[in-house]
Design a protein around this motif. Structure first.
Motif: not given
Length: 188
Positions: A29-37, A170-174
């Motif tokens: 879930e974390v990787t999905y959203w980080a990739g989408i962002y 998480l948005y910040g990581f992306s």
């Protein structure tokens, strides 16, 4: 001509190549959203063309772990991407281990240079510990891609402070990864 970036959201939802979970977080879930962002940031910029490995939260690649890894690599190779960025979240038995790192196939490479820029920017924006760029030629997605490839470990799910950053920021990581990409290409 646009630079083609393949963003691989590591692991799958469910039981096939599921990844780690801890502190209320599931890696897929974390990787999905980080990739989408990350893809959203990149798609706004006409200098980039982006493909993600998991376009939907319930996308499952492969029928087992080797098949999942193979499918990701084949997608990138067949497109063909210019660069491959695989996103993961780390785990360790010791909950004190924390921070971010990026893996590459070899040190003196285009991928290593990209990894340094991505890690520096991500750590700066997300506020995690810099665990350096590391060489690991055994990782399938790094050794089987036909383009420069990096594997980003955002932070440790098993460390409470890192987990809190992944939950709230998480948005910040992306965004940090995006800034690192811009820096690498001299677009900043």
């Amino acid at each position: 001509m646009a630079i083609k970036l393949f963003v691989d959201q590591g692991h799958n939802p469910g039981n096939i190549n599921a990844g780690a979970s801890a502190n209320g977080l599931v890696e897929s879930e974390v990787t999905y959203w980080a990739g989408i962002y990350l893809a959203v940031f990149l798609r706004v910029d006409p200098r980039f063309e982006v493909m993600v490995s998991r376009p939907y939260p319930d996308t499952v690649l492969g029928n087992d772990t080797p098949g999942s890894l193979r499918e990701r690599v084949e997608m990138a190779n067949e497109w063909p991407a210019d660069y491959f960025i695989s996103i993961h979240a780390n785990a360790n038995e010791n909950p004190q281990i924390n921070g971010s790192e990026v893996y590459v196939y070899e040190r003196d490479s285009i991928a290593y240079d990209l990894a340094q820029k991505v890690l520096r920017s991500m750590v700066e924006v997300a506020g995690t510990k810099d665990n350096l760029v590391r060489v690991n030629p055994s990782l399938y997605v790094l050794r089987r891609t036909q383009m420069p490839a990096i594997l980003v470990e955002l932070a440790y799910l098993t460390n409470i402070e890192d987990a809190d950053k992944l939950k709230c920021c998480l948005y910040g990581f992306s965004y940090g990864i995006y800034l690192g990409i811009l820096d690498y290409f001299g677009f900043l």
